[in-house]
Motif scaffolding. Structure first.
Motif, PDB file in Angstrom:
ATOM      1  N   UNK A  59      -3.171 -14.000  11.136  1.00  0.00           N
ATOM      2  CA  UNK A  59      -2.353 -14.790  11.679  1.00  0.00           C
ATOM      3  C   UNK A  59      -1.483 -15.441  10.737  1.00  0.00           C
ATOM      4  N   UNK A  60      -0.323 -15.452  10.934  1.00  0.00           N
ATOM      5  CA  UNK A  60       0.926 -15.944   9.855  1.00  0.00           C
ATOM      6  C   UNK A  60       0.970 -17.534  10.264  1.00  0.00           C
ATOM      7  N   UNK A  61       1.114 -18.103   9.022  1.00  0.00           N
ATOM      8  CA  UNK A  61       1.249 -19.648   8.999  1.00  0.00           C
ATOM      9  C   UNK A  61       2.347 -20.070   9.849  1.00  0.00           C
ATOM     10  N   UNK A  62       2.312 -21.412  10.567  1.00  0.00           N
ATOM     11  CA  UNK A  62       3.142 -21.990  11.167  1.00  0.00           C
ATOM     12  C   UNK A  62       4.403 -22.169  10.627  1.00  0.00           C
ATOM     13  N   UNK A  63       4.294 -22.663   9.132  1.00  0.00           N
ATOM     14  CA  UNK A  63       5.257 -23.264   8.535  1.00  0.00           C
ATOM     15  C   UNK A  63       5.799 -21.731   7.594  1.00  0.00           C
ATOM     16  N   UNK A  64       7.241 -21.631   7.836  1.00  0.00           N
ATOM     17  CA  UNK A  64       7.853 -20.310   7.269  1.00  0.00           C
ATOM     18  C   UNK A  64       7.610 -20.413   5.881  1.00  0.00           C
ATOM     19  N   UNK A  65       7.654 -21.675   5.372  1.00  0.00           N
ATOM     20  CA  UNK A  65       7.869 -21.885   3.757  1.00  0.00           C
ATOM     21  C   UNK A  65       6.382 -21.472   3.048  1.00  0.00           C
ATOM     22  N   UNK A  66       5.319 -21.694   4.013  1.00  0.00           N
ATOM     23  CA  UNK A  66       4.121 -21.375   3.467  1.00  0.00           C
ATOM     24  C   UNK A  66       3.678 -19.900   2.698  1.00  0.00           C
ATOM     25  N   UNK A  67       2.880 -20.053   1.915  1.00  0.00           N
ATOM     26  CA  UNK A  67       2.583 -18.676   1.225  1.00  0.00           C
ATOM     27  C   UNK A  67       2.118 -17.676   2.461  1.00  0.00           C
ATOM     28  N   UNK A  68       2.288 -16.402   2.338  1.00  0.00           N
ATOM     29  CA  UNK A  68       1.777 -15.570   3.401  1.00  0.00           C
ATOM     30  C   UNK A  68       0.194 -15.190   2.955  1.00  0.00           C
ATOM     31  N   UNK A  69      -0.492 -14.578   3.716  1.00  0.00           N
ATOM     32  CA  UNK A  69      -2.019 -14.445   3.652  1.00  0.00           C
ATOM     33  C   UNK A  69      -1.900 -13.516   2.569  1.00  0.00           C
ATOM     34  N   UNK A  70      -2.854 -13.311   1.362  1.00  0.00           N
ATOM     35  CA  UNK A  70      -3.036 -12.022   0.450  1.00  0.00           C
ATOM     36  C   UNK A  70      -3.228 -10.830   1.092  1.00  0.00           C
ATOM     37  N   UNK A  71      -2.553 -10.025   0.379  1.00  0.00           N
ATOM     38  CA  UNK A  71      -2.956  -8.529   0.885  1.00  0.00           C
ATOM     39  C   UNK A  71      -4.023  -7.941   0.556  1.00  0.00           C
ATOM     40  N   UNK A  72      -4.234  -7.180   1.812  1.00  0.00           N
ATOM     41  CA  UNK A  72      -5.764  -6.642   1.365  1.00  0.00           C
ATOM     42  C   UNK A  72      -5.926  -5.518   0.752  1.00  0.00           C
ATOM     43  N   UNK A  73      -4.795  -4.767   0.483  1.00  0.00           N
ATOM     44  CA  UNK A  73      -4.920  -3.405  -0.365  1.00  0.00           C
ATOM     45  C   UNK A  73      -3.737  -3.472  -1.530  1.00  0.00           C
ATOM     46  N   UNK A  74      -4.341  -4.013  -2.658  1.00  0.00           N
ATOM     47  CA  UNK A  74      -3.255  -4.073  -3.738  1.00  0.00           C
ATOM     48  C   UNK A  74      -3.120  -2.833  -4.688  1.00  0.00           C
ATOM     49  N   UNK A  75      -4.492  -1.999  -4.844  1.00  0.00           N
ATOM     50  CA  UNK A  75      -4.382  -0.934  -5.713  1.00  0.00           C
ATOM     51  C   UNK A  75      -4.753   0.003  -4.798  1.00  0.00           C
ATOM     52  N   UNK A  76      -4.279   0.920  -4.516  1.00  0.00           N
ATOM     53  CA  UNK A  76      -4.695   2.055  -3.719  1.00  0.00           C
ATOM     54  C   UNK A  76      -5.056   3.454  -4.373  1.00  0.00           C
ATOM     55  N   UNK A  77      -5.936   4.035  -3.952  1.00  0.00           N
ATOM     56  CA  UNK A  77      -6.331   5.178  -4.601  1.00  0.00           C
ATOM     57  C   UNK A  77      -5.365   6.324  -4.598  1.00  0.00           C
ATOM     58  N   UNK A  78      -5.357   7.406  -5.429  1.00  0.00           N
ATOM     59  CA  UNK A  78      -4.400   8.230  -5.624  1.00  0.00           C
ATOM     60  C   UNK A  78      -4.042   8.799  -4.251  1.00  0.00           C
ATOM     61  N   UNK A  79      -3.072   9.196  -3.635  1.00  0.00           N
ATOM     62  CA  UNK A  79      -2.725   9.876  -2.513  1.00  0.00           C
ATOM     63  C   UNK A  79      -2.450  11.262  -2.577  1.00  0.00           C
ATOM     64  N   UNK A  80      -3.674  12.040  -2.749  1.00  0.00           N
ATOM     65  CA  UNK A  80      -3.479  13.513  -3.080  1.00  0.00           C
ATOM     66  C   UNK A  80      -4.663  14.194  -3.125  1.00  0.00           C
ATOM     67  N   UNK A  81      -4.860  15.352  -3.505  1.00  0.00           N
ATOM     68  CA  UNK A  81      -5.996  16.251  -3.426  1.00  0.00           C
ATOM     69  C   UNK A  81      -6.609  15.807  -4.958  1.00  0.00           C
ATOM     70  N   UNK A  82      -7.994  15.549  -4.876  1.00  0.00           N
ATOM     71  CA  UNK A  82      -8.701  15.283  -5.993  1.00  0.00           C
ATOM     72  C   UNK A  82      -9.798  16.298  -6.094  1.00  0.00           C
ATOM     73  N   UNK A  83      -9.825  17.186  -6.952  1.00  0.00           N
ATOM     74  CA  UNK A  83     -10.890  18.089  -7.370  1.00  0.00           C
ATOM     75  C   UNK A  83     -12.191  17.466  -8.034  1.00  0.00           C
TER      76      UNK A  83
END
Length: 590
Positions: A59-83
């Motif tokens: 859920x988003x906070x009722x107060x627009x000025x309040x900080x947003x919830x923390x992101x769940x995926x900050x550093x994603x693994x490389x999007x490609x083929x991995x040998x």
């Protein structure tokens, strides 16, 4: 089990079922893509593919000025083929379903990954439901194109097509993406050499830095002899690798980094137990497979050396058992003269080696239960010191093609028998001893009682550690529902390796080489012989010794009666001749 000293965690289930690792689907979950609609609840729609992703709703906070919830995926693994390089370690299987008429199967391993297949058909293990493989297989794959690792067990057949016993499926992509580091388990110590050498591509320090980036944590601060992380200072006193030789251990900073990593909930060095299923019976386990998988992305460099999990080979040993004497043996026979006696001999063998039963010569006519032998048994056997078990290879039936391997406790059976020439020999009593937990002998036959058989566990000894032991052991039997002593045996038991047997040879019985120790002929009483093979000794030591006064009296009486008979036969004729006088004086001639 293998040549590796495992200090790893052994899971009795597959790694995906361990609660601490969230099914290894913490980064993304797998959703099957089906073709068409399901007309009936029991209908199984065809699966045409898989979708991997993760949905996060917050859920988003009722107060627009309040900080947003923390992101769940900050550093994603490389999007490609991995040998990747994949190492599959197959340790053993348990409780396989029988596929042959003898109630066993001849299993071997077959692995598929993408279009690659490895079959270990040539190294099938005959006649077993609990095979020990001890094999490592290497394959390469390209993730996510080749993510499904399929490990199968097949039953080898000579005349018909090999039948699949069961299989297990491992999603390598989930292991590669999981935040729990399921590609290569963390060992307890950082060793740069030895059998537990570090095998991950990255050092513990590099792994810790990557983990901090992925979890958005502050990186550790390294000092000369300590590491600060999350407000705590780690030193050498926190390490639990003090029992490992220093020449195997790596730098202190790496060891401290590994110690911190082991507190972060990552997958440890482990063995997982995976159920095997058959397509014909998808809901019924066909057995369980103990194994683990290491996954190494080639972009991170070459991995460390693989573990050697080759099953230990049994070492050859010799059990030297010298039968010196017996005492208080049950007198089972009655001699021709009416005396109680026994013709004693001793028989022995190791469990699993019944074909190699050995027995002493016979001490004939023991009148007091004593027997003298000075006879050596030699029992060769193969033994696994780490498992404390003997390994026996033998065919179950004479028509069997392969030998089945059986592991048994090293137990020695000693029996006392009474020899009979014209009927079956009579069994008198026995004693069974586990060479790993052996009964302590008595020092004399007087102290050898039934209590010798009921020693507490802490009083038992291991012949493999003690090497040699000598004394008296009781042999028991059942009589009227009660256990009694059937005799006592004085023995020397010695365990020698194959090398020691060559350096200090010894022959069977009193045969050459009669040494280590040298055995003299037993000093048996003169009455100890086989009566019908020695008529002179029989007359001298049995008939004459027991009935000599009867024999003397018989001879005297015989001579008296003979004299009387001759007298009575001759006297009438002599008396008649005396009365008639046919030989009177002759008349004169003219």
């Amino acid at each position: 089990m293998t040549s590796v000293r495992f200090s790893s965690q052994v899971y009795d289930q597959q790694l995906e079922k361990v609660e601490d690792f969230e099914g290894l689907s913490d980064f993304c979950q797998t959703f099957k893509l089906c073709r068409g609609k399901i007309q009936d609840e029991g209908e199984d729609p065809s699966v045409v593919g898989e979708f991997k992703g993760m949905f996060k709703i917050y859920p988003l906070p009722d107060d627009p000025s309040a900080p947003a919830p923390p992101r769940q995926f900050r550093k994603l693994p490389p999007n490609g083929i991995e040998d990747c390089l994949v190492r599959v370690y197959i340790i053993k299987a348990q409780g396989l379903q029988p596929k042959d008429a003898n109630g066993k199967c001849d299993p071997y391993v077959k692995i598929t990954l993408g279009k690659k297949t490895i079959s270990d058909h040539e190294n099938y293990i005959p006649c077993t439901l609990d095979p020990e493989f001890g094999k490592m297989f290497e394959l390469t794959c390209s993730l996510p194109l080749e993510k499904d690792l399929r490990v199968m067990l097949y039953d080898h057949d000579m005349l018909t097509k090999d039948e699949k016993i069961g299989e297990t499926l491992i999603d390598l992509e989930n292991r590669f993406l999981s935040k729990y580091g399921a590609t290569c388990g963390l060992p307890q110590s950082y060793c740069v050499s030895g059998i537990n050498q570090w095998r991950d591509q990255l050092t513990p320090r590099q792994l810790l830095c990557r983990l901090c980036e992925r979890r958005n944590l502050r990186k550790p601060v390294y000092e000369d002899d300590a590491v600060r992380f999350k407000g705590q200072r780690y030193t050498a006193a926190d390490l639990d690798d003090k029992d490992i030789s220093k020449r195997y251990l790596g730098p202190l900073k790496e060891r401290l980094s590994l110690h911190i990593l082991r507190t972060m909930g990552l997958v440890p060095e482990h063995v997982e137990t995976r159920p095997l299923y058959s397509p014909l019976q998808p809901d019924i386990e066909q057995g369980r497979l103990m194994m683990w998988v290491d996954l190494f992305p080639k972009s991170l460099g070459p991995p460390g050396p693989p573990f050697n999990i080759t099953p230990r080979k049994a070492k050859k040993f010799f059990l030297r058992c010298i039968i010196w004497n017996t005492s208080d043996v049950i007198l089972d026979d009655i001699s021709v003269t009416g005396e109680k006696m026994s013709d004693i001999y001793v028989k022995g063998w190791l469990d699993g080696h019944e074909h190699n039963k050995q027995k002493t010569d016979v001490h004939y006519r023991s009148l007091g239960g004593e027997g003298n032998f000075n006879y050596r048994f030699l029992f060769p056997f193969h033994y696994l010191p780490a498992e404390q078990l003997c390994v026996v290879d033998r065919k179950e039936h004479f028509w069997s093609i392969d030998k089945a391997e059986t592991k048994l406790s090293p137990k020695l059976t000693i029996q006392i028998w009474d020899n009979d020439k014209f009927s079956f020999d009579d069994y008198l009593g026995h004693v069974v001893m586990d060479l790993n937990h052996m009964l302590r002998p008595a020092k004399s036959p007087e102290k050898c009682t039934l209590q010798t058989l009921d020693q507490p566990v802490d009083k038992l000894v291991s012949l493999f550690e003690q090497k040699t032991v000598k004394g008296w052991w009781p042999c028991s039997c059942e009589k009227n529902g009660e256990k009694i002593i059937a005799g006592k045996v004085e023995m020397s038991l010695e365990i020698v390796t194959e090398h020691e047997h060559e350096e200090r040879p010894a022959g069977h019985g009193r045969d050459e080489p009669n040494m280590n120790p040298h055995l003299e002929e037993p000093h048996r009483p003169e009455t100890s012989f086989l009566w019908f093979s020695s008529p002179y000794k029989t007359l001298k030591f049995i008939v004459w010794r027991r009935f000599k006064w009867f024999i003397v009296l018989f001879i005297i009486l015989f001579l008296i009666f003979l004299f009387l008979g001759v007298f009575l036969y001759s006297f009438p004729n002599y008396a008649a001749m005396k009365m008639v006088g046919p030989f009177g004086p002759a008349k004169g001639t003219q």
